[in-house]
Write a protein that holds these residues in place. Structure first.
Motif, PDB file in Angstrom:
ATOM      1  N   ASP A 319       0.817  -1.213   0.000  1.00  0.00           N
ATOM      2  CA  ASP A 319       0.000   0.000   0.000  1.00  0.00           C
ATOM      3  C   ASP A 319       0.850   1.262   0.000  1.00  0.00           C
ATOM      4  OD1 ASP A 319       1.023   0.015   2.544  1.00  0.00           O
ATOM      5  OD2 ASP A 319      -0.909  -0.134   3.571  1.00  0.00           O
ATOM      6  N   ASP A 320       2.130   1.117  -0.326  1.00  0.00           N
ATOM      7  CA  ASP A 320       3.068   2.234  -0.348  1.00  0.00           C
ATOM      8  C   ASP A 320       3.251   2.679  -1.804  1.00  0.00           C
ATOM      9  OD1 ASP A 320       5.417   3.821  -0.501  1.00  0.00           O
ATOM     10  OD2 ASP A 320       6.159   2.949   1.366  1.00  0.00           O
ATOM     11  N   MET A 321       2.752   3.874  -2.138  1.00  0.00           N
ATOM     12  CA  MET A 321       2.800   4.323  -3.522  1.00  0.00           C
ATOM     13  C   MET A 321       4.223   4.576  -3.997  1.00  0.00           C
ATOM     14  SD  MET A 321      -0.600   6.700  -3.945  1.00  0.00           S
ATOM     15  CE  MET A 321      -0.309   7.698  -2.481  1.00  0.00           C
ATOM     16  N   ASN A 322       5.080   5.066  -3.117  1.00  0.00           N
ATOM     17  CA  ASN A 322       6.479   5.288  -3.510  1.00  0.00           C
ATOM     18  C   ASN A 322       7.178   3.968  -3.824  1.00  0.00           C
ATOM     19  OD1 ASN A 322       6.436   8.106  -3.282  1.00  0.00           O
ATOM     20  ND2 ASN A 322       6.785   8.003  -1.075  1.00  0.00           N
ATOM     21  N   LYS A 323       6.912   2.941  -3.011  1.00  0.00           N
ATOM     22  CA  LYS A 323       7.498   1.628  -3.289  1.00  0.00           C
ATOM     23  C   LYS A 323       6.967   1.083  -4.603  1.00  0.00           C
ATOM     24  CE  LYS A 323       8.322  -2.968  -1.357  1.00  0.00           C
ATOM     25  NZ  LYS A 323       8.088  -3.899  -0.220  1.00  0.00           N
ATOM     26  N   LEU A 327       9.197  -0.143  -7.809  1.00  0.00           N
ATOM     27  CA  LEU A 327       9.110  -1.443  -8.464  1.00  0.00           C
ATOM     28  C   LEU A 327       8.877  -1.320  -9.960  1.00  0.00           C
ATOM     29  CD1 LEU A 327       6.947  -3.398  -5.839  1.00  0.00           C
ATOM     30  CD2 LEU A 327       9.381  -3.695  -6.286  1.00  0.00           C
ATOM     31  N   VAL A 328       8.022  -0.380 -10.345  1.00  0.00           N
ATOM     32  CA  VAL A 328       7.752  -0.166 -11.775  1.00  0.00           C
ATOM     33  C   VAL A 328       9.028   0.275 -12.488  1.00  0.00           C
ATOM     34  CG1 VAL A 328       6.496   1.254 -13.442  1.00  0.00           C
ATOM     35  CG2 VAL A 328       5.295   0.290 -11.472  1.00  0.00           C
ATOM     36  N   ASN A 329       9.779   1.179 -11.853  1.00  0.00           N
ATOM     37  CA  ASN A 329      11.028   1.647 -12.456  1.00  0.00           C
ATOM     38  C   ASN A 329      12.058   0.510 -12.560  1.00  0.00           C
ATOM     39  OD1 ASN A 329      10.253   4.301 -12.942  1.00  0.00           O
ATOM     40  ND2 ASN A 329      10.758   4.933 -10.847  1.00  0.00           N
ATOM     41  N   GLN A 330      12.089  -0.362 -11.563  1.00  0.00           N
ATOM     42  CA  GLN A 330      12.997  -1.508 -11.615  1.00  0.00           C
ATOM     43  C   GLN A 330      12.653  -2.425 -12.787  1.00  0.00           C
ATOM     44  OE1 GLN A 330      12.693  -3.362  -7.775  1.00  0.00           O
ATOM     45  NE2 GLN A 330      13.914  -1.800  -6.726  1.00  0.00           N
ATOM     46  N   LEU A 331      11.386  -2.589 -13.036  1.00  0.00           N
ATOM     47  CA  LEU A 331      10.958  -3.481 -14.111  1.00  0.00           C
ATOM     48  C   LEU A 331      11.087  -2.863 -15.500  1.00  0.00           C
ATOM     49  CD1 LEU A 331       7.749  -4.937 -12.430  1.00  0.00           C
ATOM     50  CD2 LEU A 331       9.679  -6.286 -13.221  1.00  0.00           C
ATOM     51  N   PHE A 332      10.750  -1.595 -15.610  1.00  0.00           N
ATOM     52  CA  PHE A 332      10.623  -0.998 -16.937  1.00  0.00           C
ATOM     53  C   PHE A 332      11.623   0.128 -17.221  1.00  0.00           C
ATOM     54  CE2 PHE A 332       6.445  -2.629 -15.697  1.00  0.00           C
ATOM     55  CZ  PHE A 332       6.274  -3.575 -16.692  1.00  0.00           C
ATOM     56  N   GLY A 333      12.499   0.412 -16.238  1.00  0.00           N
ATOM     57  CA  GLY A 333      13.560   1.382 -16.476  1.00  0.00           C
ATOM     58  C   GLY A 333      13.097   2.836 -16.447  1.00  0.00           C
TER      59      GLY A 333
END
Length: 333
Positions: A319-323, A327-333
């Protein structure tokens, strides 16, 4: 008209009312417990067309109260609007159903509401109800609110140039932060909320929604039911229905990440999240994926991801929007 013969016999509707119902288009925002049951009632009542918007898919926890769906829908994780459309046309093959697997934002809502005679609230959150309220009053469309949690329900109809709006009533609405996902709900509360909502909708469609107008609230477990009159609650200072309306909810920016009400789930909207981008990222990381015609599902870290084909992703288990953004940045750069 044999299908509707018992409804036509009812003096409140009759042949004229049935003709009006059969010529109508209704937009339902959210097809969970409230919206799916309202859709079924209206389909059986004979509306010409239903427009459905929902961003979620069927889960087993829905089946206790969302009577339009089946275990097969939950097993297949069918998007709710798709499962609803399939079931509704089985009930009534001549029904037109327009289904949108989407987050309801202002541009989409305004576009779809233009074609509707009536808007129904099937949502579970305050912000979307204010959005429906502003869109309805800006376009001059009637809408009907409904809500339920635990054993309680509430409902009210709103008519531009006829009633105060939902924003006017906010100070006197029951104050609660409870949701079905945190406090639970029993199916009779849903049934009662929808009974009130659809009855009001039928009155609007047949031209019989007249003063006095009321908000209805009740608790089916305690068998307590009450109503209070709302006609005198309109405020000239209201930003939606006052002297100088500005419809503030229509101008609010939709966040790229938001927590879903009462759930350990974050919704992320990002143009990079295409089917091909997901395939590429998961192949690079060696992550297994479950593909359906509507989304891709996979696990990354401790979270479960559901990526729709329109730049939208649900991340379950946090439920942490920053996390979520990390995660999205880790996956998609």
């Amino acid at each position: 008209m044999e299908r509707y013969s018992r409804q036509v016999l009812y003096s409140g509707i009759g042949e004229r009312g049935q003709r009006l119902i059969s010529a109508s288009t209704v937009l339902i925002v959210g097809v969970g417990a409230l919206g799916s049951l309202s859709a079924e009632m209206l389909a059986r009542a004979g509306v010409r067309k239903l427009i459905l918007i929902d961003r979620d898919y069927v889960e087993y926890s829905n089946l206790q109260r969302q009577t339009l769906y089946t275990s097969h829908d939950a097993e297949e994780k069918q998007p709710k609007v798709i499962a609803a459309k399939e079931r509704l046309v089985e009930i009534r093959p001549d029904l037109e159903v327009e289904a949108h697997i989407a987050h309801c934002d202002a541009p989409l809502l305004l576009e779809l509401a233009e074609a509707a005679d009536l808007l129904l609230d099937g949502t579970d959150n305050f912000d979307t109800r204010l959005l429906i309220n502003d869109a309805a009053y800006k376009l001059g469309k009637p809408w009907v609110y409904a809500a339920c949690v635990e054993a309680s329900y509430s409902s009210a109809g709103f008519m531009p140039d006829g009633t105060p709006c939902y924003r006017c009533l906010v100070p006197v609405l029951p104050a609660t932060t409870l949701t079905c996902d945190t406090a639970g709900i029993i199916a009779p509360a849903v049934q009662m909320a929808v009974a009130e909502q659809v009855t009001t909708g039928l009155k609007i469609l047949t031209g019989q929604f007249r003063a006095p107008h009321h908000m209805r609230i009740g608790n089916v477990w305690d068998m307590e039911h009450m109503k209070y009159r709302i006609d005198g609650m309109k405020s000239d200072e209201c930003e939606t229905c006052g002297t100088h309306p500005v419809y503030p909810s229509l101008d609010e920016r939709t966040d790229h990440a938001m927590r879903l009400c009462g759930r350990d789930t974050v919704q992320v909207m990002d143009a990079r999240i295409t089917a091909s981008a997901v395939d590429h990222a998961l192949s690079r990381l060696g992550i297994e994926v479950n593909r359906t015609p509507y989304f891709q599902e996979f696990h990354y870290g401790t979270s479960r991801f559901v990526c729709f084909n329109n730049g939208r992703m649900l991340i379950h288990g946090l439920d942490d929007m920053n996390k979520a953004k990390t995660l999205v940045n880790q996956l998609f750069g």
